[in-house]
Design an enzyme around this catalytic site. Structure first.
Site, PDB file in Angstrom:
ATOM      1  N   GLU A 292       0.754  -1.339  -0.028  1.00 27.62           N
ATOM      2  CA  GLU A 292      -0.026   0.107  -0.052  1.00 27.62           C
ATOM      3  C   GLU A 292       0.632   1.380  -0.124  1.00 27.62           C
ATOM      4  OE1 GLU A 292      -3.464   1.970   2.934  1.00 27.62           O
ATOM      5  OE2 GLU A 292      -2.058   0.557   3.485  1.00 27.62           O
ATOM      6  N   LYS A 355      -9.793   1.551  -3.127  1.00 27.00           N
ATOM      7  CA  LYS A 355     -10.220   1.113  -1.635  1.00 27.00           C
ATOM      8  C   LYS A 355     -11.721   1.723  -1.528  1.00 27.00           C
ATOM      9  CE  LYS A 355      -8.637   0.887   3.163  1.00 27.00           C
ATOM     10  NZ  LYS A 355      -7.759   1.362   4.179  1.00 27.00           N
ATOM     11  N   CYS A 408      -5.224  -2.707   2.564  1.00 24.92           N
ATOM     12  CA  CYS A 408      -5.225  -2.559   4.051  1.00 24.92           C
ATOM     13  C   CYS A 408      -6.376  -3.460   5.065  1.00 24.92           C
ATOM     14  CB  CYS A 408      -5.046  -1.003   4.710  1.00 24.92           C
ATOM     15  SG  CYS A 408      -4.695  -0.631   6.316  1.00 24.92           S
TER      16      CYS A 408
END
Length: 536
Positions: A292, A355, A408
């Site tokens: 990330e 995301k 994440c």
């Protein structure tokens, strides 16, 4: 049972804290067989109160104290994130270390308050406690955006063999069953219902262990022909991420670690010699996976960086990298996304996914305008924060199985992932993350375990690239093929594990859990009503 006042308060907090010894990295589930019986006995010791409100508060208070001890001991490492930029965020350490646990503990308090409504002198009272915990752990997974970190079920899954039941009933189902089994020692001295309850607990524990053993034995690790993965762990200090002057250095380090890892790959077989025709198309696809925010800038604004990537990525390779992405709307306003970019060997961005599930206070601020007017910004220090993507969608790759990118802590929400793979099942999961915020604490170990449980629940291999660790390649059953330790620098060079058949959880999602939940409540309430009538 007889404790009162401060000793009672301390016993409840200590019991909750003790249970966290079963979490990573310690992984000592025996502690839960002490913690939950203490909770049961504390609930047994609640005497009659003058009013219903006082009774409810007493029931809630014990569960809340237990939860407060559990979440403080399990989440204290969140304070480390505030120290990355201490001048701006150190003031929020008390909220991270004490405030969030206090909020999460409300779910445990509501669990004990509900369970106590159907409490009896029978050993079956631990069944209603388990059902109540199962219900509120499920609610914790989505209420107020959800924070299912360290569900009780995680305590019962310290190894791949003990993770397999999650493919049947999901993590919420494991939480319900785990509370019942962990609390069983509390009823060994009971006179009513002890034998059937303890017998049932032993059978559940044996089934949990046995199913895991049989499933692993029947499904050895298999690999996909013609596809390899190279997982890069550049180990860049989180403090450097905020330094714009360090962007080029970070980019260069990512490339250097990647190229060094390439040297360690197994040599490809000779394609031909002499007059024999050599195929120009690569016989093997290698997927390079960066963590990330591994690209510390907007790639489309850096043509020199695109050219450098084109030089680095060799024919047959493809880069999967975490990076910010900007989208300009028709109104001229820009939106910033935390994304995963897919870049081919020409340096072209051939696909991208944004995301979907953002971290509150980390990537965006609830009531953002109010907080920004006070000069308070999210931890990523992005004015306005990131925007959320629209949906989880698998990414197709020529010559390789498709993959589902999860950025994440998106990887800890299997119920959100399952619908997106129901019709278009990918070959593997890619979890790009950056746990550098949390240093050498339990946080990265816990994050890894939660991602592994999601992968096992869905029956998909996990390719996890973490900036500072822990990077890992696991098969679809949670067995680690290779890993890089926390704080290490290097790459994992591995064949791509094959996906397992769709699991019951991936097809039915939380339906088995709901059946288990309703059955547990039905049996508990029926026994409570029967005993109440007998006493009358």
């Amino acid at each position: 049972m007889l404790l009162e006042g401060l000793p009672r308060v301390l016993a409840a907090i200590a019991a909750g804290a003790l249970a966290t010894l079963a979490l990573p990295p310690i992984d000592f589930p025996a502690s839960a067989f002490v913690a939950f019986p203490v909770l049961v006995w504390l609930l047994d010791g609640i005497g009659a109160r003058q009013t219903l409100l006082r009774t409810l508060l007493a029931d809630f208070w014990i569960g809340w104290l237990f939860g407060f001890g559990y979440f403080v001991a399990g989440l204290w490492w969140l304070g480390s994130a505030m120290l990355v930029d201490a001048a701006a965020f150190a003031v929020f350490i008390p909220f991270a270390v004490l405030g969030l646990p206090a909020v999460c503990a409300v779910y445990f308090g509501l669990s004990t308050m509900l369970a106590r409504r159907f409490w009896s002198h029978s050993a079956f009272r631990i069944l209603v406690l388990a059902a109540s915990f199962g219900l509120f752990e499920w609610l914790r997974s989505f209420v107020l955006t959800g924070f299912p970190w360290n569900e009780i079920g995680v305590l019962a899954a310290p190894t791949p063999m003990l993770m397999q039941s999650v493919s049947l009933v999901g993590i919420h189902g494991i939480s319900l069953l785990a509370v019942f089994v962990f609390a069983a020692p509390a009823v060994l001295a009971d006179r009513h219902g002890r034998v059937p309850v303890v017998t049932l607990a032993v059978l559940i524990a044996a089934g949990h262990i046995g199913y895991g053993y049989v499933r692993l034995a029947a499904n050895p690790t298999k690999f996909v022909d013609g596809t390899r993965v190279s997982v890069v762990q550049a180990n860049i200090p989180q403090s450097d991420k905020f330094d714009e002057a360090a962007a080029q250095k970070i980019f260069a380090r990512q490339i250097a670690v990647t190229e060094k890892g390439r040297e360690a790959r197994p040599a490809k077989p000779e394609q031909g010699t002499g007059a024999k025709i050599v195929e120009t198309a690569p016989q093997e696809r290698t997927l390079i996976v960066w963590a990330e925010s591994s690209l510390p800038f907007i790639l489309t604004e850096r043509p020199e960086a695109i050219a450098r990537l084109a030089d680095m990525i060799e024919p047959g390779e493809m880069l999967i990298a975490g990076a910010p992405r900007i989208e300009t709307l028709a109104s001229g306003r820009e939106r910033l996304y935390n994304s995963v970019l897919v870049i081919d060997d020409n340096g072209e961005i051939v696909d991208a996914r944004d995301k979907v599930h953002l971290v509150p206070f980390g990537e965006y601020m609830p009531f953002g305008r109010f907080f920004e007017s006070l000069g308070i910004m999210n931890l990523s220090q992005m004015p306005g924060g990131f925007s959320a993507g629209s949906a989880h969608d698998p990414v197709p790759i020529d010559g390789s199985p498709s993959f589902l990118p999860l950025v994440c802590y998106e990887a800890i929400f299997p119920a959100e992932i399952a619908p997106s793979i129901a019709k278009d099942r990918p070959g593997f999961l890619v979890n790009d993350t950056n746990d550098g915020w949390f240093g050498n604490t339990p946080g990265p170990y816990q994050h890894l375990r939660l991602a592994e449980l999601s992968a096992v629940a869905l029956g998909l291999p996990l390719i996890r690239a973490a900036n500072t660790g822990i990077s890992v390649v696991t098969d679809a059953y949670g067995r680690e093929i290779d890993a890089l330790a926390l704080g290490a620098t290097g790459t994992i060079e591995s064949a791509l594990p094959a996906a397992a058949p769709a699991t019951p959880y991936s097809r039915l999602r939380n339906l088995p859990f709901f059946v288990l939940l309703v059955a547990s409540f039905a049996i508990s309430v029926s026994i409570w009503l029967f005993i109440s009538r007998q006493l009358d």
